[in-house]
Write a protein that holds these residues in place. Structure first.
Motif, PDB file in Angstrom:
ATOM      1  N   VAL A 107       0.839  -1.198  -0.064  1.00 42.37           N
ATOM      2  CA  VAL A 107      -0.016  -0.116   0.110  1.00 42.37           C
ATOM      3  C   VAL A 107       0.861   1.267   0.127  1.00 42.37           C
ATOM      4  N   LEU A 108       0.556   1.974  -1.012  1.00 44.49           N
ATOM      5  CA  LEU A 108       1.626   3.395  -1.238  1.00 44.49           C
ATOM      6  C   LEU A 108       0.573   4.606  -0.934  1.00 44.49           C
ATOM      7  N   GLU A 109       1.193   5.709  -0.394  1.00 46.21           N
ATOM      8  CA  GLU A 109       0.499   7.086  -0.393  1.00 46.21           C
ATOM      9  C   GLU A 109       1.023   7.901  -1.357  1.00 46.21           C
ATOM     10  N   ALA A 110       0.393   8.547  -1.751  1.00 50.82           N
ATOM     11  CA  ALA A 110       0.612   9.756  -2.761  1.00 50.82           C
ATOM     12  C   ALA A 110       1.017  10.981  -2.024  1.00 50.82           C
ATOM     13  N   ARG A 164      -1.657   0.320  -8.971  1.00 55.86           N
ATOM     14  CA  ARG A 164      -0.339   0.733  -9.671  1.00 55.86           C
ATOM     15  C   ARG A 164       0.630  -0.401  -9.526  1.00 55.86           C
ATOM     16  N   LYS A 165       1.553  -0.319 -10.724  1.00 54.20           N
ATOM     17  CA  LYS A 165       2.671  -1.293 -10.647  1.00 54.20           C
ATOM     18  C   LYS A 165       3.852  -0.492 -10.462  1.00 54.20           C
ATOM     19  N   VAL A 166       4.670  -1.126  -9.617  1.00 54.88           N
ATOM     20  CA  VAL A 166       5.994  -0.328  -9.144  1.00 54.88           C
ATOM     21  C   VAL A 166       6.820  -1.431  -9.298  1.00 54.88           C
ATOM     22  N   PRO A 167       8.165  -1.036  -9.607  1.00 49.87           N
ATOM     23  CA  PRO A 167       9.598  -1.954  -9.523  1.00 49.87           C
ATOM     24  C   PRO A 167       9.807  -2.519  -8.050  1.00 49.87           C
ATOM     25  N   SER A 170      -1.106  15.864 -10.608  1.00 50.94           N
ATOM     26  CA  SER A 170      -0.156  14.869 -11.195  1.00 50.94           C
ATOM     27  C   SER A 170      -0.928  14.033 -12.070  1.00 50.94           C
ATOM     28  N   PRO A 171      -0.230  13.818 -13.248  1.00 51.91           N
ATOM     29  CA  PRO A 171      -0.930  13.106 -14.332  1.00 51.91           C
ATOM     30  C   PRO A 171      -1.755  11.761 -13.792  1.00 51.91           C
ATOM     31  N   PHE A 172      -1.157  11.058 -12.614  1.00 52.18           N
ATOM     32  CA  PHE A 172      -1.928   9.835 -12.282  1.00 52.18           C
ATOM     33  C   PHE A 172      -3.381  10.254 -11.791  1.00 52.18           C
ATOM     34  N   TRP A 173      -3.677  11.232 -11.271  1.00 53.50           N
ATOM     35  CA  TRP A 173      -4.876  11.661 -10.988  1.00 53.50           C
ATOM     36  C   TRP A 173      -5.474  12.555 -11.659  1.00 53.50           C
ATOM     37  N   ALA A 174      -4.821  13.230 -12.594  1.00 54.61           N
ATOM     38  CA  ALA A 174      -5.583  14.352 -13.420  1.00 54.61           C
ATOM     39  C   ALA A 174      -6.891  13.888 -13.965  1.00 54.61           C
ATOM     40  N   ASP A 208      14.155  -9.867 -12.312  1.00 52.24           N
ATOM     41  CA  ASP A 208      13.447 -10.879 -13.480  1.00 52.24           C
ATOM     42  C   ASP A 208      14.702 -11.358 -14.168  1.00 52.24           C
ATOM     43  N   LYS A 209      15.117 -12.887 -14.086  1.00 51.12           N
ATOM     44  CA  LYS A 209      16.377 -13.585 -14.819  1.00 51.12           C
ATOM     45  C   LYS A 209      16.131 -13.306 -16.252  1.00 51.12           C
ATOM     46  N   MET A 210      15.072 -13.253 -16.714  1.00 52.19           N
ATOM     47  CA  MET A 210      14.914 -13.365 -18.359  1.00 52.19           C
ATOM     48  C   MET A 210      15.251 -12.085 -18.760  1.00 52.19           C
ATOM     49  N   THR A 211      14.535 -10.962 -18.248  1.00 47.93           N
ATOM     50  CA  THR A 211      14.715  -9.552 -18.763  1.00 47.93           C
ATOM     51  C   THR A 211      15.854  -8.764 -18.003  1.00 47.93           C
ATOM     52  N   GLY A 212      16.243  -9.270 -16.803  1.00 49.42           N
ATOM     53  CA  GLY A 212      17.294  -8.257 -16.068  1.00 49.42           C
ATOM     54  C   GLY A 212      16.778  -7.168 -15.510  1.00 49.42           C
ATOM     55  N   LYS A 213      15.322  -6.865 -15.608  1.00 46.41           N
ATOM     56  CA  LYS A 213      14.560  -6.031 -15.125  1.00 46.41           C
ATOM     57  C   LYS A 213      13.810  -6.318 -13.586  1.00 46.41           C
ATOM     58  N   PRO A 214      13.671  -5.284 -12.852  1.00 43.48           N
ATOM     59  CA  PRO A 214      13.019  -5.584 -11.658  1.00 43.48           C
ATOM     60  C   PRO A 214      11.444  -5.994 -11.979  1.00 43.48           C
ATOM     61  N   VAL A 215      11.193  -7.158 -11.153  1.00 41.12           N
ATOM     62  CA  VAL A 215       9.712  -7.547 -11.057  1.00 41.12           C
ATOM     63  C   VAL A 215       8.873  -6.532 -10.589  1.00 41.12           C
ATOM     64  N   LEU A 216       7.630  -6.270 -11.521  1.00 39.09           N
ATOM     65  CA  LEU A 216       6.966  -5.260 -11.042  1.00 39.09           C
ATOM     66  C   LEU A 216       5.806  -5.810  -9.740  1.00 39.09           C
ATOM     67  N   LEU A 217       5.577  -4.893  -8.985  1.00 37.60           N
ATOM     68  CA  LEU A 217       4.662  -5.394  -7.846  1.00 37.60           C
ATOM     69  C   LEU A 217       3.507  -4.845  -8.177  1.00 37.60           C
ATOM     70  N   ASP A 218       2.225  -5.334  -7.812  1.00 38.62           N
ATOM     71  CA  ASP A 218       1.048  -4.703  -7.529  1.00 38.62           C
ATOM     72  C   ASP A 218       0.807  -3.982  -6.409  1.00 38.62           C
ATOM     73  N   THR A 219       0.303  -2.627  -6.455  1.00 44.28           N
ATOM     74  CA  THR A 219       0.450  -1.860  -5.327  1.00 44.28           C
ATOM     75  C   THR A 219      -0.844  -1.075  -5.245  1.00 44.28           C
ATOM     76  N   LYS A 220      -1.368  -0.390  -3.970  1.00 42.88           N
ATOM     77  CA  LYS A 220      -2.486   0.240  -4.042  1.00 42.88           C
ATOM     78  C   LYS A 220      -2.394   1.710  -3.515  1.00 42.88           C
ATOM     79  N   VAL A 221      -2.419   2.794  -4.132  1.00 42.84           N
ATOM     80  CA  VAL A 221      -2.331   4.101  -3.807  1.00 42.84           C
ATOM     81  C   VAL A 221      -3.713   4.686  -3.332  1.00 42.84           C
TER      82      VAL A 221
END
Length: 260
Positions: free
Chosen positions: A11-14, A88-91, A117-121, A96-109
């Motif tokens: 859970v995230l707070e903006a 919202r997805k955040v790193p 912010s464009p996220f709330w616009a 990830d061993k296949m992509t070399g990028k952080p696995v995205l986590l499901d979050t709640k804001v």
């Protein structure tokens, strides 16, 4: 949009208060109460028809739980239930061993502070995406060591049911909501110096649901402290209607902040 186990939900707070980063652990408390039933809510908000009798699991609300929300559609108010928190997805930390990028986590804001912010616009600019989130009391944790921070409950004694200024949107798994925060008033500030929820005056509720964006953001202001009261909880771990090991307790006070 959630991970397999409830304990894995992040859970995230903006939060965009001027205190950002200066008070570690002083996150917006993600916990409030709504003890009124459907009929009482319908009478309070002037709603002629509402869903069949529905009893929510508990009067105490935490992120990702179902709560009552009032929105406006075709000129009429509607009483709905929605889940608390915009997905919202955040790193994450795992790579990830296949992509070399952080696995995205499901979050709640759960809280909105950066109104431009464009996220709330899209939600804030469209009156039909604004809503009223009814509550009877809300809480904040005071300063102290993790796991032992005192919990305080705030209410408006003259108003049994009060509204947070909220926004909502549909998702694949159902409608979700969040509510705005602002700088704290003199009653909240000593306990939680970063922010407090935006409480609406009753005469401003219809305005919030219908006015233009520039007018709406002027309503995001601290509620008069002289109209509020505060009481410290005897045991922060106890949840109204269901005190147990899985009650929210201090865990929600330690959630990280997300700049959106």
């Amino acid at each position: 949009m959630r991970l397999a186990g409830a304990s894995q939900l992040l859970v995230l707070e903006a939060d965009f208060s001027p205190f950002h980063g200066k008070h570690p652990g002083q996150m917006m408390c993600n916990r409030y109460r709504m003890t009124a039933n459907q009929a009482e809510l319908a009478a309070r908000y002037g709603i002629a028809s509402f869903p069949p009798d529905l009893q929510l699991a508990t009067p105490e609300l935490f992120p990702d739980r179902t709560a009552w929300v009032i929105r406006q559609e075709d000129g009429e108010r509607r009483l709905d239930t929605m889940s608390w928190g915009f997905p919202r997805k955040v790193p994450g930390k795992r790579i990830d061993k296949m992509t070399g990028k952080p696995v995205l986590l499901d979050t709640k804001v759960t809280n909105v502070r950066n109104y431009t912010s464009p996220f709330w616009a899209s939600a804030l600019a469209n009156p039909e995406r604004r809503c009223l989130v009814p509550f009877t009391s809300f809480s904040e944790y005071g300063p102290g060591p993790a796991g032992k921070r005192p919990l305080f409950w705030f209410e408006v004694p003259s108003r049994p049911i009060v509204s947070f200024a909220g926004v909502w949107r549909p998702t694949e798994s159902g409608a979700v909501f969040a509510f705005l925060t602002t700088k704290p008033n003199p009653l909240v500030a000593p306990i939680h110096p970063r922010a407090m929820p935006v409480l609406l005056d009753e005469e401003d509720e219809q305005r919030w649901l219908t006015c233009a964006f520039d007018d709406a953001v002027t309503l995001a202001k601290p509620f008069p402290s002289q109209l509020m009261s505060v009481q410290q909880a005897a045991d922060p771990r106890d949840e109204a209607g269901r005190a147990g090991d899985d009650a929210g307790g201090d865990q929600n006070a330690q959630q990280p902040s997300l700049d959106l």
